[in-house]
Motif scaffolding. Structure first.
Motif, PDB file in Angstrom:
ATOM      1  N   ARG A  99       0.441 -12.348 -49.324  1.00 39.55           N
ATOM      2  CA  ARG A  99       0.205 -11.063 -49.773  1.00 39.55           C
ATOM      3  C   ARG A  99      -0.653 -10.090 -48.808  1.00 39.55           C
ATOM      4  NH1 ARG A  99      -4.568  -9.101 -51.638  1.00 39.55           N
ATOM      5  NH2 ARG A  99      -5.404 -11.233 -51.689  1.00 39.55           N
ATOM      6  N   LEU A 100      -1.621 -10.631 -48.319  1.00 40.22           N
ATOM      7  CA  LEU A 100      -2.186  -9.713 -47.360  1.00 40.22           C
ATOM      8  C   LEU A 100      -1.402  -9.276 -46.040  1.00 40.22           C
ATOM      9  CD1 LEU A 100      -5.767 -11.693 -46.996  1.00 40.22           C
ATOM     10  CD2 LEU A 100      -5.353  -9.309 -48.227  1.00 40.22           C
ATOM     11  N   SER A 101      -0.368 -10.115 -45.911  1.00 49.05           N
ATOM     12  CA  SER A 101       0.350  -9.753 -44.767  1.00 49.05           C
ATOM     13  C   SER A 101       1.530  -8.805 -45.015  1.00 49.05           C
ATOM     14  CB  SER A 101       1.117 -11.052 -44.380  1.00 49.05           C
ATOM     15  OG  SER A 101       0.425 -12.101 -43.615  1.00 49.05           O
ATOM     16  N   GLU A 102       1.771  -8.828 -46.441  1.00 47.93           N
ATOM     17  CA  GLU A 102       2.651  -7.725 -46.932  1.00 47.93           C
ATOM     18  C   GLU A 102       1.987  -6.406 -47.110  1.00 47.93           C
ATOM     19  OE1 GLU A 102       4.238  -9.134 -50.512  1.00 47.93           O
ATOM     20  OE2 GLU A 102       5.529 -10.689 -49.779  1.00 47.93           O
ATOM     21  N   GLU A 103       0.687  -6.607 -47.756  1.00 44.35           N
ATOM     22  CA  GLU A 103      -0.059  -5.372 -47.636  1.00 44.35           C
ATOM     23  C   GLU A 103      -0.549  -4.729 -46.214  1.00 44.35           C
ATOM     24  OE1 GLU A 103      -3.724  -5.822 -49.803  1.00 44.35           O
ATOM     25  OE2 GLU A 103      -2.823  -6.856 -51.691  1.00 44.35           O
ATOM     26  N   GLN A 104      -0.722  -5.559 -45.227  1.00 43.53           N
ATOM     27  CA  GLN A 104      -1.087  -5.290 -43.891  1.00 43.53           C
ATOM     28  C   GLN A 104       0.290  -4.348 -43.270  1.00 43.53           C
ATOM     29  OE1 GLN A 104      -2.697  -7.274 -40.002  1.00 43.53           O
ATOM     30  NE2 GLN A 104      -0.934  -8.145 -40.781  1.00 43.53           N
ATOM     31  N   GLN A 105       1.533  -4.878 -43.612  1.00 46.05           N
ATOM     32  CA  GLN A 105       2.782  -4.351 -43.114  1.00 46.05           C
ATOM     33  C   GLN A 105       2.903  -2.989 -43.781  1.00 46.05           C
ATOM     34  OE1 GLN A 105       4.740  -5.578 -40.545  1.00 46.05           O
ATOM     35  NE2 GLN A 105       5.330  -3.267 -40.678  1.00 46.05           N
ATOM     36  N   ALA A 106       2.520  -2.842 -45.093  1.00 44.93           N
ATOM     37  CA  ALA A 106       2.622  -1.787 -45.834  1.00 44.93           C
ATOM     38  C   ALA A 106       1.758  -0.583 -45.402  1.00 44.93           C
ATOM     39  CB  ALA A 106       2.414  -2.030 -47.356  1.00 44.93           C
ATOM     40  N   ILE A 107       0.595  -1.046 -45.148  1.00 40.46           N
ATOM     41  CA  ILE A 107      -0.539   0.081 -44.293  1.00 40.46           C
ATOM     42  C   ILE A 107       0.064   0.347 -43.087  1.00 40.46           C
ATOM     43  CG2 ILE A 107      -2.911   0.281 -43.668  1.00 40.46           C
ATOM     44  CD1 ILE A 107      -3.626  -1.489 -46.064  1.00 40.46           C
ATOM     45  N   LYS A 108       0.346  -0.610 -42.314  1.00 36.21           N
ATOM     46  CA  LYS A 108       1.077  -0.267 -40.942  1.00 36.21           C
ATOM     47  C   LYS A 108       2.161   0.828 -40.905  1.00 36.21           C
ATOM     48  CE  LYS A 108      -0.115  -4.192 -38.150  1.00 36.21           C
ATOM     49  NZ  LYS A 108       0.088  -5.443 -37.679  1.00 36.21           N
ATOM     50  N   ASP A 109       2.938   0.542 -42.072  1.00 34.10           N
ATOM     51  CA  ASP A 109       4.216   1.483 -42.120  1.00 34.10           C
ATOM     52  C   ASP A 109       3.735   2.968 -42.583  1.00 34.10           C
ATOM     53  OD1 ASP A 109       6.102  -0.584 -41.605  1.00 34.10           O
ATOM     54  OD2 ASP A 109       6.399  -0.991 -43.583  1.00 34.10           O
ATOM     55  N   SER A 110       2.724   2.763 -43.519  1.00 31.23           N
ATOM     56  CA  SER A 110       2.025   4.102 -44.022  1.00 31.23           C
ATOM     57  C   SER A 110       1.284   4.823 -42.467  1.00 31.23           C
ATOM     58  CB  SER A 110       0.885   3.774 -44.905  1.00 31.23           C
ATOM     59  OG  SER A 110       1.488   3.592 -46.230  1.00 31.23           O
ATOM     60  N   ILE A 111       0.489   3.987 -41.997  1.00 26.09           N
ATOM     61  CA  ILE A 111      -0.235   4.523 -40.927  1.00 26.09           C
ATOM     62  C   ILE A 111       0.891   5.266 -39.718  1.00 26.09           C
ATOM     63  CG2 ILE A 111      -1.315   4.101 -38.741  1.00 26.09           C
ATOM     64  CD1 ILE A 111      -2.952   2.168 -40.481  1.00 26.09           C
ATOM     65  N   LYS A 112       2.189   4.531 -39.452  1.00 32.43           N
ATOM     66  CA  LYS A 112       3.300   5.053 -38.681  1.00 32.43           C
ATOM     67  C   LYS A 112       3.691   6.395 -39.224  1.00 32.43           C
ATOM     68  CE  LYS A 112       7.265   3.658 -36.296  1.00 32.43           C
ATOM     69  NZ  LYS A 112       8.335   2.410 -36.207  1.00 32.43           N
ATOM     70  N   LYS A 113       3.910   6.433 -40.873  1.00 31.10           N
ATOM     71  CA  LYS A 113       4.553   7.752 -41.218  1.00 31.10           C
ATOM     72  C   LYS A 113       3.446   8.727 -41.023  1.00 31.10           C
ATOM     73  CE  LYS A 113       6.176   9.331 -45.707  1.00 31.10           C
ATOM     74  NZ  LYS A 113       6.429   8.847 -47.074  1.00 31.10           N
ATOM     75  N   LEU A 114       2.146   8.402 -41.426  1.00 36.15           N
ATOM     76  CA  LEU A 114       1.246   9.479 -41.293  1.00 36.15           C
ATOM     77  C   LEU A 114       1.076  10.151 -39.769  1.00 36.15           C
ATOM     78  CD1 LEU A 114      -1.638   8.093 -43.563  1.00 36.15           C
ATOM     79  CD2 LEU A 114      -0.122  10.149 -43.805  1.00 36.15           C
ATOM     80  N   GLU A 115       1.104   9.063 -38.827  1.00 27.40           N
ATOM     81  CA  GLU A 115       1.147   9.519 -37.587  1.00 27.40           C
ATOM     82  C   GLU A 115       2.311  10.319 -37.117  1.00 27.40           C
ATOM     83  OE1 GLU A 115      -1.496   5.727 -35.496  1.00 27.40           O
ATOM     84  OE2 GLU A 115       0.723   5.720 -35.517  1.00 27.40           O
ATOM     85  N   GLY A 116       3.278  10.259 -37.546  1.00 27.24           N
ATOM     86  CA  GLY A 116       4.738  10.845 -37.326  1.00 27.24           C
ATOM     87  C   GLY A 116       4.535  12.190 -37.920  1.00 27.24           C
ATOM     88  N   GLN A 117       3.961  12.489 -39.143  1.00 27.61           N
ATOM     89  CA  GLN A 117       3.719  13.458 -39.906  1.00 27.61           C
ATOM     90  C   GLN A 117       2.618  14.570 -39.054  1.00 27.61           C
ATOM     91  OE1 GLN A 117       2.635  12.545 -43.907  1.00 27.61           O
ATOM     92  NE2 GLN A 117       4.729  12.174 -44.524  1.00 27.61           N
ATOM     93  N   LEU A 118       1.764  13.800 -38.661  1.00 23.97           N
ATOM     94  CA  LEU A 118       0.546  14.538 -38.174  1.00 23.97           C
ATOM     95  C   LEU A 118       1.023  15.059 -36.430  1.00 23.97           C
ATOM     96  CD1 LEU A 118      -2.325  15.210 -37.683  1.00 23.97           C
ATOM     97  CD2 LEU A 118      -2.764  12.929 -36.624  1.00 23.97           C
ATOM     98  N   ASN A 119       1.932  14.146 -36.068  1.00 19.05           N
ATOM     99  CA  ASN A 119       2.564  14.712 -34.744  1.00 19.05           C
ATOM    100  C   ASN A 119       3.308  15.765 -34.932  1.00 19.05           C
ATOM    101  OD1 ASN A 119       1.203  12.663 -32.974  1.00 19.05           O
ATOM    102  ND2 ASN A 119       3.034  11.371 -33.334  1.00 19.05           N
TER     103      ASN A 119
END
Length: 360
Positions: A99-119
């Motif tokens: 569960r934590l691994s899935e949550e971690q991956q989901a957050i990493k995906d969100s971070i990547k998306k947000l970083e893209g939007q910020l760029n």
């Protein structure tokens, strides 16, 4: 708790075995010879007294052995429960890690998306700034061109370096309305670009706030993942507990054998007690006593062998639980792992020896 209880049971087993050794020696060296002597000299009262004393000693040993059987049975159930708990804990740990691994991956995906939007937003802001710079240049040229039309406007442009007063002065002078309109248009376009830039910068700030929140959440999950023990360790503990449980099962069978054998020896010891008052049959009774003495002697030797086995088991049983595997390096972990395996193999052999010792 199970480890301590097991070590205590092994130490108690050693003590009971020593009591069996002592009781056997006492019977062989004192009580049975006293009984045989009393029968030979027709001292019926003394014979009956010695026989009763022997009976009490034997019954006391049997009761102690019976208690050991019960303790091993209880401990075996407790270890089985612990093993079951370990299995459940392992499953729950694996689920938690998943569960934590899935949550971690989901957050990493969100971070990547947000970083893209910020760029993208930062790039948009830079593009707007370039347009602002171009529009500023256009506006400044338009103002300079307008100011060049009259002496009055030139003076205003020199002494009032702001577009607003210059436009106001141009409007009031009624000169070149087209130029004035163009300046107003450029000013409106520039204001629009500034508005777009402010909006883009606000979006960038909001994205930064979201990124901070996501990164904090990611750090917490990574901390949680670091706290949870690896299921591999639980699996190893489960294996070791199962092996120890097998040893306990064998030792319970050993004590059952001791208990049964004591019953047989007791019966053989007292099989001729009715003959005490029969002088004509005293030779048969004496023969029975000599046989019993030999049996008790062999029993004492077997118990003496078992004492050493229990001494070894009390020292090494569950020693692997005294070490926290997560605190070890990979090399040290492997070293401890191999050591435990060897100890358990020896413990397993000891269990078999304990069973065979009493059978012999």
């Amino acid at each position: 708790m199970r480890a301590v209880e097991t070590q205590l049971v092994f130490k108690s087993s050693e003590a009971v075995m020593l009591k069996c050794v002592e009781g056997s020696q006492n019977l062989v060296s004192s009580l049975l010879p006293k009984l045989i002597d009393a029968i030979k000299n027709n001292k019926t009262t003394e014979a009956i007294k010695a026989l009763e004393e022997a009976r009490l000693r034997i019954l006391e040993i049997i009761q102690d052995v019976d208690k050991m059987v019960q303790r091993y049975e209880t401990l075996n159930k407790d270890v089985a429960t612990t093993t079951s708990d370990i299995i459940t804990e392992k499953k729950e740990t694996e689920i938690a890690l998943q569960r934590l691994s899935e949550e971690q991956q989901a957050i990493k995906d969100s971070i990547k998306k947000l970083e893209g939007q910020l760029n993208d937003t930062n790039a948009e802001t830079e593009e707007i700034q370039r347009k602002i710079d171009v529009k500023n240049n256009q506006l400044q040229r338009a103002v300079r061109d307008l100011a060049a039309e009259t002496q009055k406007m030139t003076i205003v442009a020199v002494f009032v370096p702001f577009i607003g007063p210059i436009i106001k002065a141009a409007t009031e002078s009624k000169f070149v309305p087209e130029a004035t309109a163009n300046i107003r248009r450029l000013e409106a376009e520039l204001n629009g670009l500034h508005s777009l830039k402010a909006s883009a910068k606000q979006r960038a700030w909001n994205l930064q706030v979201q990124l901070i929140d996501k990164r904090m959440s990611l750090a917490k999950i990574q901390t949680d993942l670091g706290i949870i023990p690896k299921p591999t360790y639980l699996q190893d503990v489960q294996i070791y507990l199962s092996k120890n449980q097998k040893v306990l099962t064998e030792l319970k069978a050993f004590w059952n054998n001791v208990h049964s054998l004591l019953g047989v020896i007791k019966n053989k010891t007292f099989v001729g007690e009715d003959l005490i008052n029969e002088p004509d049959l005293k030779e048969e009774f004496l023969k029975s006593m000599h046989t019993s003495s030999e049996i008790w002697g062999m029993f004492g030797v077997s118990c003496n062998k078992s004492v050493k086995i229990f001494q070894s088991q009390a020292k090494d049983a569950y020693k692997f639980l005294e070490i926290n595997p997560t605190s070890l390096s990979t090399e040290e972990w492997q070293k401890q792992y191999d050591l435990v395996k060897n100890q358990l193999e020896n413990l397993k052999v000891s269990g078999n020896l304990a069973t065979s010792a009493i059978e012999k």
